[in-house]
Design an enzyme around this catalytic site. Structure first.
Site, PDB file in Angstrom:
ATOM      1  N   ASN A   7       0.964  -1.789  -0.060  1.00 15.58           N
ATOM      2  CA  ASN A   7      -0.340  -0.453  -0.025  1.00 15.58           C
ATOM      3  C   ASN A   7       0.996   1.258  -0.060  1.00 15.58           C
ATOM      4  OD1 ASN A   7      -2.205   1.796   0.265  1.00 15.58           O
ATOM      5  ND2 ASN A   7      -2.775   1.048   2.272  1.00 15.58           N
ATOM      6  N   LYS A  14       3.365   0.376   2.969  1.00 13.96           N
ATOM      7  CA  LYS A  14       3.139  -0.208   4.185  1.00 13.96           C
ATOM      8  C   LYS A  14       3.036  -1.837   3.532  1.00 13.96           C
ATOM      9  CE  LYS A  14       0.035   2.477   6.685  1.00 13.96           C
ATOM     10  NZ  LYS A  14      -1.226   2.923   6.226  1.00 13.96           N
ATOM     11  N   ARG A  90      -2.413  -2.051  -3.483  1.00 16.71           N
ATOM     12  CA  ARG A  90      -3.438  -1.149  -3.964  1.00 16.71           C
ATOM     13  C   ARG A  90      -3.524  -0.275  -3.782  1.00 16.71           C
ATOM     14  NH1 ARG A  90      -5.959   0.777   2.081  1.00 16.71           N
ATOM     15  NH2 ARG A  90      -8.045   2.043   0.425  1.00 16.71           N
ATOM     16  N   HIS A 180     -12.506   2.824  -1.033  1.00 18.09           N
ATOM     17  CA  HIS A 180     -12.894   1.233  -0.145  1.00 18.09           C
ATOM     18  C   HIS A 180     -13.461   0.288  -0.378  1.00 18.09           C
ATOM     19  CE1 HIS A 180     -13.581   5.410   3.258  1.00 18.09           C
ATOM     20  NE2 HIS A 180     -11.895   3.962   3.469  1.00 18.09           N
ATOM     21  N   HIS A 208     -18.157   1.121   6.165  1.00 20.29           N
ATOM     22  CA  HIS A 208     -16.373   1.510   6.474  1.00 20.29           C
ATOM     23  C   HIS A 208     -16.577   2.247   7.534  1.00 20.29           C
ATOM     24  CE1 HIS A 208     -12.138   0.507   5.634  1.00 20.29           C
ATOM     25  NE2 HIS A 208     -12.684   2.332   6.064  1.00 20.29           N
ATOM     26  N   ARG A 241     -12.823  15.443   6.654  1.00 18.11           N
ATOM     27  CA  ARG A 241     -13.663  15.729   5.511  1.00 18.11           C
ATOM     28  C   ARG A 241     -14.991  16.242   5.725  1.00 18.11           C
ATOM     29  NH1 ARG A 241     -12.237  10.526   2.753  1.00 18.11           N
ATOM     30  NH2 ARG A 241     -10.053   9.821   3.727  1.00 18.11           N
ATOM     31  N   GLY A 331     -12.155   1.195  11.514  1.00 22.27           N
ATOM     32  CA  GLY A 331     -11.994   1.284  12.894  1.00 22.27           C
ATOM     33  C   GLY A 331     -13.171   1.762  13.739  1.00 22.27           C
ATOM     34  N   ILE A 332     -13.917   2.765  13.584  1.00 22.01           N
ATOM     35  CA  ILE A 332     -14.844   2.968  14.515  1.00 22.01           C
ATOM     36  C   ILE A 332     -15.517   1.840  14.143  1.00 22.01           C
ATOM     37  CG2 ILE A 332     -16.663   4.790  14.878  1.00 22.01           C
ATOM     38  CD1 ILE A 332     -15.048   6.782  13.008  1.00 22.01           C
ATOM     39  N   GLY A 333     -16.474   1.355  13.440  1.00 20.83           N
ATOM     40  CA  GLY A 333     -17.507   0.510  13.787  1.00 20.83           C
ATOM     41  C   GLY A 333     -17.272  -0.699  14.374  1.00 20.83           C
ATOM     42  N   ASN A 335     -14.597  -1.153  16.754  1.00 21.40           N
ATOM     43  CA  ASN A 335     -14.334  -0.537  18.237  1.00 21.40           C
ATOM     44  C   ASN A 335     -15.628   0.542  18.879  1.00 21.40           C
ATOM     45  OD1 ASN A 335     -11.755  -1.153  18.081  1.00 21.40           O
ATOM     46  ND2 ASN A 335     -11.066  -0.139  15.978  1.00 21.40           N
ATOM     47  N   GLU A 385      -8.296  -5.655   3.848  1.00 19.52           N
ATOM     48  CA  GLU A 385      -8.067  -5.304   2.772  1.00 19.52           C
ATOM     49  C   GLU A 385      -7.134  -6.002   2.265  1.00 19.52           C
ATOM     50  OE1 GLU A 385      -9.195  -1.106   2.287  1.00 19.52           O
ATOM     51  OE2 GLU A 385      -9.080  -1.511   4.663  1.00 19.52           O
TER      52      GLU A 385
END
Ligand code: AMP
Length: 398
Positions: A7, A14, A90, A180, A208, A241, A331-333, A335, A385
């Site tokens: 990525n 990464k 990616r 995504h 997501h 955003r 991350g939010i979905g 955690n 991913e």
């Protein structure tokens, strides 16, 4: 078979080395500060860590460093680079050309570069990284490009067209693409694997939710609508955003503040969302903490996030004529149990009854937190991913 997943960003690279015989990660890491100086952080599955400063004038030196840490020294996990059968990359934007993942050729790299106006921050460095990867690994190592946009290419024109003169679609390919895609594809496929359900006849909404967030409406296993647009700016509020806003706001602020298009783009992409509304942070944890301590703007930010997502869910359920499952990831979905529960509350009219206790204990697990008698399921499915990219790579090699 070992697959290296890449990525690449403009100054970072990464990577994950995955053993596709058992789908386990062998080692992963990140080369940072490419073009400035250079730093590599590397971790192996058995807990060894390497962190060192290096010189990365370009992506090529970063790839050479990845090969070095994988094959030598404290972080060594393979004897020879030839053990890596293929590399999966990616890629942000595949325009309308790439509707699925593809084997990389010189023409593919050229195309990815040519879509730079659609993905100015990502496509050029990703094309550069592919060339550098070819130089380091040699052209005999197959490479695969996996596009963030491709899963959404099944959308019908009524979902992807914008209500502006048609010539701009013809001249500049301006339309909704969605992003995504690899994550939406992974969690939806995983849902079908776990439940054994047939994609045909099933209506799901994948959520997501991370620093960047998007929703996708998926009918018969195919995306029929998604919240991000020409770029990842559309949809609902995110870390920095603004999401979808009245387009007049853009010209109004530009006129009032004398902003150039680039400055306005920066305001909407980097200074808005959680950060701009709360004045505190782009990080959801900071916002939730401040809200719990009574900060009114932080509470407004959380309320807007939940409200806007609920509106998308309602509209997608209406568009598909119902919904069978909501899937939460990112991350939010994965955690934030409170945000997940707030999104799913008072959806009985849709047929969804969320179980609070199950929801509170579902973090980072594959769990359906709806009540047993709920017609609609609500799942947490952690995204992966990199594994999806590696799977596509193996599939294309076969
Ligand atoms: P991602 O872009 O998918 O890595 O997600 C990053 C977002 O996930 C950030 O806004 C984090 O604050 C958020 N996040 C991570 N862990 C938690 C948590 N325990 N509770 C709430 N948000 C979290």
């Amino acid at each position: 078979m070992k697959v290296l997943v890449i990525n690449a960003g403009s100054s970072s690279l990464k990577y994950q080395l995955i053993d596709m015989d058992n789908e386990n990660v062998i080692a992963k890491g990140n080369c940072e500060r490419i073009g400035l100086d250079g730093f590599i952080g590397h971790k192996t599955a058995d807990g060894r860590e390497v962190e060192k400063e290096m010189d990365f004038p370009t992506h090529k030196e970063a790839f050479m460093a990845v090969v070095e840490v994988l094959t030598t020294g404290e972080g060594k996990v393979i004897d020879d680079v030839k053990e890596i059968s293929a590399v999966g990359h990616r890629v942000l934007h595949g325009s309308e050309v790439y509707k699925t993942s593809t084997l990389v050729t010189d023409k593919v790299i050229e195309d990815i570069f040519s879509f730079r106006e659609l993905g100015p921050l990502h496509n050029p460095p990703q094309a550069t990284a592919m060339k550098a990867c070819q130089e380091v690994f040699g052209k005999d190592t197959p490479m695969v490009a996996v596009f963030d946009t491709s899963f959404h290419q099944t959308m019908p024109p009524k979902a992807y067209m914008f209500g502006i003169p048609y010539e701009y679609y013809e001249k500049y390919s301006i339309r909704r693409y969605g992003f995504h895609g690899t994550s939406h594809r992974y969690v939806s496929q995983r849902y079908f694997e776990i439940t054994g359900k047939d994609p045909k006849g099933t209506k799901i909404i994948t959520c997501h939710l991370g620093n960047g967030s998007s929703l996708a409406a998926i009918q018969d296993g195919k995306v029929v609508d998604t919240s991000m647009g020409l770029t990842p700016l559309d949809g609902f509020i995110m870390g920095t955003r603004c999401g979808g806003i009245d387009p007049s706001v853009v010209t109004y602020i530009m006129n009032k503040e004398n902003l150039t298009p680039d400055e306005m783009s920066n305001l909407m992409n980097k200074k808005s969302g959680f950060l701009g509304l709360s004045g505190i942070s782009n990080d959801c944890r900071d916002i939730q903490k401040a809200a719990s301590e009574g900060n009114a703007r932080a509470q407004l930010t959380v309320d807007m996030f939940v409200y806007q997502i609920r509106k998308f869910i309602g509209s997608y359920a209406a568009a598909m004529g119902g919904v069978d499952a909501l899937l939460f990831t990112g991350g939010i979905g994965e955690n934030s149990q409170d945000i997940r529960y707030d999104i799913c509350s008072d959806f009985e009219y849709l047929g969804l009854k969320a179980n609070k206790e199950l929801c509170m204990n579902a973090n980072r697990k594959e769990v359906n937190f709806a009540e047993k008698d709920s017609k609609v399921e609500a799942w947490v499915i952690p995204t992966n991913e990199e594994l999806m990219i590696a799977k596509d790579t193996v599939a294309l090699l076969k």
